[in-house]
Design a protein around this motif. Structure first.
Motif, short mmCIF file in Angstrom:
data_model
loop_
_atom_site.label_atom_id
_atom_site.label_comp_id
_atom_site.label_asym_id
_atom_site.label_seq_id
_atom_site.Cartn_x
_atom_site.Cartn_y
_atom_site.Cartn_z
N GLY A 170 33.99 34.28 36.15
CA GLY A 170 34.17 34.48 37.59
C GLY A 170 35.47 33.90 38.10
O GLY A 170 36.19 34.54 38.88
N LEU A 171 35.79 32.69 37.64
CA LEU A 171 37.03 32.04 38.08
C LEU A 171 38.25 32.84 37.66
O LEU A 171 39.16 33.08 38.46
CB LEU A 171 37.10 30.62 37.49
CG LEU A 171 38.38 29.84 37.75
CD1 LEU A 171 38.55 29.56 39.25
CD2 LEU A 171 38.40 28.54 36.96
N PHE A 172 38.29 33.26 36.39
CA PHE A 172 39.45 34.00 35.90
C PHE A 172 39.57 35.36 36.58
O PHE A 172 40.69 35.82 36.86
CB PHE A 172 39.37 34.17 34.38
CG PHE A 172 39.53 32.89 33.61
CD1 PHE A 172 40.11 31.77 34.18
CD2 PHE A 172 39.08 32.78 32.30
CE1 PHE A 172 40.26 30.58 33.48
CE2 PHE A 172 39.23 31.61 31.58
CZ PHE A 172 39.81 30.50 32.18
N GLU A 173 38.44 36.00 36.85
CA GLU A 173 38.49 37.30 37.51
C GLU A 173 38.97 37.14 38.96
O GLU A 173 39.60 38.03 39.53
CB GLU A 173 37.13 37.97 37.47
CG GLU A 173 37.11 39.38 38.01
CD GLU A 173 38.06 40.32 37.28
OE1 GLU A 173 38.57 41.27 37.93
OE2 GLU A 173 38.32 40.13 36.07
N GLU A 174 38.68 36.00 39.55
CA GLU A 174 39.13 35.75 40.92
C GLU A 174 40.63 35.50 40.98
O GLU A 174 41.32 35.99 41.88
CB GLU A 174 38.38 34.53 41.48
CG GLU A 174 38.78 34.15 42.90
CD GLU A 174 38.05 32.92 43.38
OE1 GLU A 174 37.71 32.86 44.57
OE2 GLU A 174 37.79 32.00 42.55
N ILE A 175 41.17 34.78 40.00
CA ILE A 175 42.58 34.37 40.06
C ILE A 175 43.49 35.38 39.37
O ILE A 175 44.61 35.66 39.85
CB ILE A 175 42.74 32.97 39.44
CG1 ILE A 175 42.00 31.95 40.31
CG2 ILE A 175 44.22 32.59 39.33
CD1 ILE A 175 42.08 30.53 39.80
N VAL A 176 43.05 35.95 38.25
CA VAL A 176 43.86 36.97 37.55
C VAL A 176 43.02 38.23 37.38
O VAL A 176 42.69 38.63 36.25
CB VAL A 176 44.40 36.46 36.20
CG1 VAL A 176 45.57 35.53 36.41
CG2 VAL A 176 43.31 35.75 35.39
N PRO A 177 42.65 38.90 38.47
CA PRO A 177 41.72 40.03 38.41
C PRO A 177 42.27 41.20 37.59
O PRO A 177 43.45 41.55 37.70
CB PRO A 177 41.55 40.42 39.88
CG PRO A 177 42.76 39.90 40.57
CD PRO A 177 43.14 38.65 39.84
N GLY A 178 41.40 41.75 36.75
CA GLY A 178 41.75 42.93 35.98
C GLY A 178 42.71 42.70 34.83
O GLY A 178 43.04 43.65 34.12
N ARG A 179 43.14 41.48 34.62
CA ARG A 179 44.12 41.19 33.56
C ARG A 179 43.37 40.66 32.34
O ARG A 179 43.35 39.46 32.05
CB ARG A 179 45.17 40.22 34.07
CG ARG A 179 45.98 40.80 35.22
CD ARG A 179 46.75 39.76 36.02
NE ARG A 179 47.82 39.13 35.25
CZ ARG A 179 48.68 38.26 35.77
NH1 ARG A 179 48.62 37.94 37.08
NH2 ARG A 179 49.62 37.71 35.02
N ALA A 180 42.74 41.59 31.61
CA ALA A 180 41.83 41.21 30.53
C ALA A 180 42.54 40.44 29.42
O ALA A 180 41.99 39.48 28.87
CB ALA A 180 41.17 42.46 29.95
N GLU A 181 43.76 40.84 29.07
CA GLU A 181 44.47 40.16 27.99
C GLU A 181 44.79 38.73 28.35
O GLU A 181 44.64 37.82 27.53
CB GLU A 181 45.76 40.93 27.65
CG GLU A 181 45.52 42.26 26.96
CD GLU A 181 46.82 42.91 26.50
OE1 GLU A 181 47.87 42.24 26.59
OE2 GLU A 181 46.77 44.06 26.07
N GLU A 182 45.24 38.51 29.59
CA GLU A 182 45.57 37.16 30.02
C GLU A 182 44.30 36.30 30.09
O GLU A 182 44.31 35.12 29.69
CB GLU A 182 46.26 37.17 31.38
CG GLU A 182 47.69 37.66 31.36
CD GLU A 182 47.79 39.18 31.50
OE1 GLU A 182 46.75 39.86 31.32
OE2 GLU A 182 48.89 39.68 31.78
#
Length: 383
Positions: A170-182
């Motif tokens: 949830g945190l990563f999707e909030e801060i870097v949304p849609g950037r699966a590789e990152e």
């Protein structure tokens, strides 16, 4: 490639001498008895499984699987864990049994390793799977049972670190949304405990300073129940908030068990993020830098075998525990009774040995009127 010497064995496997086997069996017996008292029934699954079923469903990466072909050309694998085989059994042989299902096991597993890594290719696991209960109480039960199992095994000083995959997702999707590789790169760093690499990866994301601080801030989210309150201020993502609420409830159940002093929340704990779907945990003993147990929730596995169901569980690294506990080693066991005899009193001696064995004693019988092996008389006899 040179032919191995007769006393050599493949890298990553070992011989267990009698004193080690005695300790291993004592650990196994004590832990399985503990699990049985919690209502878990023991199961045994095959050493060999089909690659296309259990192999691909396993949490073990494909490159670490031992693969071989049978006489029909079908690819098989040596089991790399017990979770996927048990999921197969729950979905087939136990498909008419109602949930929840509690199963335990003790077995050797196999994982291909790089020889220079010094890791074991064959080792023992003792663990449980709780299938069919999605609640925080079920997660707390397996954590509390892991603690009881480590104590039963003789591990005295240890700590259980608990995290939640959903919080980081949830945190990563909030801060870097849609950037699966990152996102995957950040998770890989956390999985490897490479915090220097994690910070460097954050700086390479070209984020505002405030968001960089939020991502770095999770490295400080370790401790007791207060960590849950702190985490709620880090992310407003619905998945992250639900995950933290689950951990808060889990902590309350662990307090009811009275084991909270053995537990800490570590929100950098991610386990195998491609496999676990919720709570994950690892247990660390004071004497070792490697975890002595690990587990978590894996709600997507059983659907691969046609019976979707939530599940949670853990495995003790029994071989690692063997290195740090005392227990019933051969020197500590009661020495066997030695009965010496000759041809004249053989029957009397052997009957006495039988009587003592029936009482549960260990007895060694030894004929004494024969020449010792290697003696001159023995050599003459052999000519």
């Amino acid at each position: 490639m040179s032919k191995p010497k007769v006393f050599e064995k493949p890298a990553g496997v070992k011989d267990y001498l009698p004193h080690a086997v005695a300790k291993l069996r004592n650990i196994e017996r004590s832990v399985l008895e503990c699990m049985e008292r919690w209502g878990y029934r023991q199961i045994i699954t095959p050493t060999l499984e089909f690659y296309d079923t259990v192999g691909v469903a396993s949490s073990t990466s494909d490159r670490k699987l031992y693969k071989l072909l049978n006489n029909r050309g079908t690819t098989l694998v040596l089991r790399s864990d017990l979770t996927a085989p048990i999921a197969r059994v729950v979905s087939s042989l136990l498909k008419t049994e109602s949930f929840p299902i509690r199963l335990s096991y003790h077995a050797n597993v196999f994982r291909s390793i790089e020889e220079e890594a010094g890791r074991e290719a064959e080792f023992f696991q003792t663990g449980v799977e709780l299938v069919g209960d999605p609640s925080a109480d079920a997660d707390a039960e397996v954590v509390a049972l892991a603690i009881a199992s480590l104590q039963a095994a003789g591990v005295e000083q240890f700590k259980i670190a608990i995290g939640h995959v959903g919080f980081l997702n949830g945190l990563f999707e909030e801060i870097v949304p849609g950037r699966a590789e990152e996102q995957a790169m950040l998770k890989e760093c956390l999985l490897a405990r490479d915090y220097v690499g994690y910070r460097q990866a954050i700086r390479g994301l070209d984020l505002p300073a405030e968001q960089q601080e939020e991502l770095e801030g999770i490295l400080r989210l370790r401790g007791g129940q207060e960590v849950c309150d702190q985490a709620l201020t880090v992310s407003g993502h619905p998945l992250a908030k639900r995950s933290i609420a689950h951990l808060c409830e889990l902590w309350e159940v662990l307090e009811a068990y009275g084991v909270q002093d053995r537990v800490m929340i570590d929100l950098t704990m991610i386990g195998d993020f491609s496999y676990y779907t919720g709570m994950t945990f690892e247990g660390y003993a004071e004497e070792l830098g490697f975890p002595v147990c690990s587990g978590g929730r894996y709600d997507n596995l059983l659907q691969q075998f046609g019976r979707p169901a939530p599940a949670t569980g853990f495995a003790l690294k029994t071989t690692r525990i063997l290195e740090i506990v005392g227990g019933a080693g051969e020197a500590e066991r009661t020495a066997p009774v030695v009965i010496e005899y000759d041809a004249g009193n053989r029957m009397q001696a052997l009957r006495e040995a039988e009587r003592l064995r029936a009482e549960g004693r260990a007895v060694v019988t030894q004929r004494m009127d024969l020449p010792a092996i290697g003696s001159e008389a023995d050599t003459d006899q052999r000519r």
